[in-house]
Write a protein that holds these residues in place. Structure first.
Motif, mmCIF file in Angstrom:
data_model
loop_
_atom_site.group_PDB
_atom_site.id
_atom_site.type_symbol
_atom_site.label_atom_id
_atom_site.label_comp_id
_atom_site.label_asym_id
_atom_site.label_seq_id
_atom_site.Cartn_x
_atom_site.Cartn_y
_atom_site.Cartn_z
ATOM 1 N N CYS A 1 13.902 1.585 5.597
ATOM 2 C CA CYS A 1 13.979 0.986 4.265
ATOM 3 C C CYS A 1 14.682 1.971 3.325
ATOM 4 O O CYS A 1 14.251 3.133 3.198
ATOM 5 C CB CYS A 1 12.575 0.685 3.747
ATOM 6 S SG CYS A 1 12.551 0.075 2.042
ATOM 7 N N GLU B 1 14.651 2.171 0.243
ATOM 8 C CA GLU B 1 13.852 2.522 -0.936
ATOM 9 C C GLU B 1 12.678 3.407 -0.580
ATOM 10 O O GLU B 1 12.401 4.404 -1.282
ATOM 11 C CB GLU B 1 13.351 1.240 -1.612
ATOM 12 C CG GLU B 1 12.523 1.490 -2.864
ATOM 13 C CD GLU B 1 12.070 0.196 -3.518
ATOM 14 O OE1 GLU B 1 11.233 0.276 -4.451
ATOM 15 O OE2 GLU B 1 12.546 -0.887 -3.107
ATOM 16 N N HIS B 2 11.986 3.109 0.522
ATOM 17 C CA HIS B 2 10.765 3.843 0.858
ATOM 18 C C HIS B 2 10.932 4.770 2.065
ATOM 19 O O HIS B 2 10.000 5.520 2.379
ATOM 20 C CB HIS B 2 9.630 2.849 1.143
ATOM 21 C CG HIS B 2 9.345 1.916 0.022
ATOM 22 N ND1 HIS B 2 9.724 0.595 0.017
ATOM 23 C CD2 HIS B 2 8.723 2.123 -1.186
ATOM 24 C CE1 HIS B 2 9.342 0.005 -1.101
ATOM 25 N NE2 HIS B 2 8.726 0.912 -1.871
ATOM 26 N N GLU C 1 5.573 -0.953 2.690
ATOM 27 C CA GLU C 1 5.501 -0.742 1.237
ATOM 28 C C GLU C 1 6.133 -1.919 0.487
ATOM 29 O O GLU C 1 5.654 -2.345 -0.563
ATOM 30 C CB GLU C 1 6.215 0.562 0.861
ATOM 31 C CG GLU C 1 5.583 1.810 1.452
ATOM 32 C CD GLU C 1 4.242 2.121 0.822
ATOM 33 O OE1 GLU C 1 4.028 1.722 -0.342
ATOM 34 O OE2 GLU C 1 3.400 2.743 1.490
ATOM 35 N N CYS C 2 7.221 -2.472 1.058
ATOM 36 C CA CYS C 2 7.919 -3.581 0.401
ATOM 37 C C CYS C 2 7.035 -4.819 0.287
ATOM 38 O O CYS C 2 7.192 -5.612 -0.656
ATOM 39 C CB CYS C 2 9.188 -3.935 1.163
ATOM 40 S SG CYS C 2 10.495 -2.699 1.068
ATOM 41 N N PHE D 1 4.006 -5.011 -0.511
ATOM 42 C CA PHE D 1 3.200 -4.937 -1.735
ATOM 43 C C PHE D 1 4.070 -5.056 -2.979
ATOM 44 O O PHE D 1 3.658 -5.647 -3.988
ATOM 45 C CB PHE D 1 2.423 -3.620 -1.766
ATOM 46 C CG PHE D 1 1.339 -3.537 -0.721
ATOM 47 C CD1 PHE D 1 0.100 -4.139 -0.930
ATOM 48 C CD2 PHE D 1 1.565 -2.872 0.480
ATOM 49 C CE1 PHE D 1 -0.885 -4.069 0.036
ATOM 50 C CE2 PHE D 1 0.576 -2.798 1.443
ATOM 51 C CZ PHE D 1 -0.650 -3.402 1.232
ATOM 52 N N ASP D 2 5.282 -4.493 -2.927
ATOM 53 C CA ASP D 2 6.122 -4.437 -4.123
ATOM 54 C C ASP D 2 6.935 -5.711 -4.346
ATOM 55 O O ASP D 2 7.089 -6.171 -5.483
ATOM 56 C CB ASP D 2 7.084 -3.250 -4.041
ATOM 57 C CG ASP D 2 6.337 -1.918 -4.049
ATOM 58 O OD1 ASP D 2 5.158 -1.912 -4.449
ATOM 59 O OD2 ASP D 2 6.941 -0.896 -3.646
ATOM 60 N N HIS D 3 7.499 -6.280 -3.283
ATOM 61 C CA HIS D 3 8.477 -7.362 -3.449
ATOM 62 C C HIS D 3 8.171 -8.642 -2.668
ATOM 63 O O HIS D 3 8.775 -9.673 -2.948
ATOM 64 C CB HIS D 3 9.874 -6.871 -3.027
ATOM 65 C CG HIS D 3 10.266 -5.568 -3.626
ATOM 66 N ND1 HIS D 3 10.416 -5.384 -4.995
ATOM 67 C CD2 HIS D 3 10.527 -4.349 -3.048
ATOM 68 C CE1 HIS D 3 10.772 -4.127 -5.230
ATOM 69 N NE2 HIS D 3 10.839 -3.476 -4.065
#
Length: 469
Positions: free
Chosen positions: A116, A118-119, A137-138, A140-142
């Motif tokens: 990823c 971003e993470h 992580e994505c 939860f965020d997106h």
């Protein structure tokens, strides 16, 4: 989404894949040719099995050995005389494992580099709502699961793989149908060309006769001949006006003169006919046969369903044709591969012309017919063409009508090519190694059993069927 794993690829348990670190190099070595050290594949480097010793090498290396003379196994020096490389059986287990290993390695390499941005965490999920890969992580965020459709990315890979497999199978089936139509059109075009040439000669001859005719009887004869030729010319024109639509009658060959044949690498020729059930490839003959068009036999063989090839036997009593028997084989069995080779004659011997040598349990449950002695020893011949043929244990099954079974056991190589066809069920008895089933024409064999004298019943011809549907 659960995906079924083919039995040939499924491990017998966890043990072969756990623990020792030396197992991976050993597995990799088994998937490479021992001569050129190149990975096996499903095309030019198909793993070919040397049947007497059981060693496997790639197709190109086997061809290189054959070009020098008789094939000699690089591992044990077993000699194979007068053997065509493309007539050797394919080691499908090794081929499937090699293909599976390459796919798995590619996926691992792709996954390890798919992080990823971003993470900096591996992309393990797929959001079909956003049509995008995601990491944990994505989610939860997106990509909240209460409003997005999320699954593991491996499930998407599996789905795409299954779709690709379905598309390739459908494409292969479509190619076989188009091949059948192409052969059909070729035969018709060849027949029309030869008919047109013949009619041209006929019209010239009739014109000359008309010029020299001086009596009523002679000119009447010429006039009738001219009408007949004119009808044949109009028949050719009607064929042109029909357009490109192709219908397959019981037998498409319109003339005995044009012929489409399959050419083996050994130079043998097999007649190819498009009939109601599909493309029929008849047993190989010497290369002296005249033909108009030749197709490589290996091209036609690539259209065969490896898991369930179909063959046919034309049964005769003396000169009288009794009918045709179609048999579907269990493709993974060596007895099936040997039976197919004997129907085509690709390994030399052929079932064409062989007699049925007897019946057992006549009139009783489990009644069966025996045949396959290509050596002509009255049922005491028929030596196996391959080693390690299946027999007993997990191969045994209760007798059912239509089963095709081997006769020679593990220690009876001299009977290894003989076969039996069960005509009546008997659930209380078993066949040691059924490798196929009669799918059409069992009644032909039942009629053959009642024929007197029985010793004239034989296989008039045989070959391979490539279904068009």
């Amino acid at each position: 989404m659960a995906t079924a794993v083919p039995e040939s690829l499924a491990p017998a348990g966890d043990a072969p894949f756990s623990g020792g670190t030396n197992q991976a190099p050993a597995a990799e070595a088994a998937l490479t040719c021992g001569v050129c050290l190149t990975d096996f594949d499903a095309m030019f480097r198909r793993p070919l099995l040397l049947p007497r010793c059981g060693h496997t090498f790639c197709r190109l290396c086997i061809k290189d050995l054959a070009a020098r003379g008789d094939i000699i196994c690089p591992s044990c020096r077993q000699k194979y005389e007068n053997v065509e490389p493309d007539s050797l059986p394919v080691n499908f287990n090794i081929q499937c494992l090699a293909s599976s290993s390459k796919i798995h390695t590619a996926l691992q390499a792709e996954d390890s580099g798919s992080l990823c941005p971003e993470h900096r965490v591996r992309l393990s999920f797929w959001c079909s709502s956003c049509d995008a890969a995601a990491c944990g992580e994505c989610l939860f965020d997106h990509h909240p699961r209460n409003s997005h459709s999320v699954c593991r990315i491996q499930e998407v890979v599996t789905q795409v793989k299954e779709r690709a497999e379905r598309l390739s199978i459908a494409s292969c089936e479509e190619v076989v149908i188009r091949l059948g139509y192409s052969v059909t059109r070729t035969l018709r075009d060849l027949s029309d060309i030869q008919e047109a040439a013949h009619l041209l000669q006929e019209t010239t001859r009739i014109y000359r006769k008309a010029q020299s005719a001086n009596t009523l009887s002679s000119i009447t004869s010429v006039f009738e001949s001219a009408k007949t030729v004119r009808d044949r010319v109009w028949a050719l024109q009607d064929g042109i006006e029909e357009g490109n639509s192709v219908s397959i009658p019981d037998q498409v060959i319109l003339s005995s003169r044009p012929a489409v044949l399959a050419l083996s690498e050994g130079g043998g020729l097999a007649q190819v006919k498009v009939e109601k059930k599909g493309i029929h490839v008849y047993s190989l003959r010497p290369a002296s046969t005249a033909y108009s068009v030749a197709i490589k036999l290996t091209v036609l063989m690539s259209c065969v369903k490896k898991e369930s090839p179909m063959v046919f036997l034309d049964i005769k009593a003396g000169e009288r044709r009794l009918g045709r028997v179609y048999i579907t084989l269990v493709g993974k069995m060596k007895r099936s591969q040997q039976f197919q080779a004997l129907c085509l004659g690709t390994l030399g011997p052929c079932y064409r012309g062989t007699r049925f040598d007897g019946m057992s349990e006549k009139g009783q449950p489990g009644e069966y017919l025996r045949g396959g002695d290509y050596q002509g020893k009255g049922g005491l011949g028929g030596e196996a063409l391959m080693d390690n043929l299946e027999w007993g244990r997990e191969w045994s099954q209760p007798k059912t009508a239509g089963q095709v079974c081997g006769v020679g056991g593990e220690e009876q190589r001299k009977f290894g090519s003989l076969f039996a066809v069960c005509l009546r069920d008997n659930p209380d008895d078993v066949f040691k190694c059924p490798f196929g089933n009669v799918t059409e024409g069992l009644e032909v064999l039942q009629v053959a059993c009642r024929h007197e004298p029985f010793n004239v019943v034989h296989v008039g011809d045989c070959g391979l069927l490539i279904p068009l549907s």
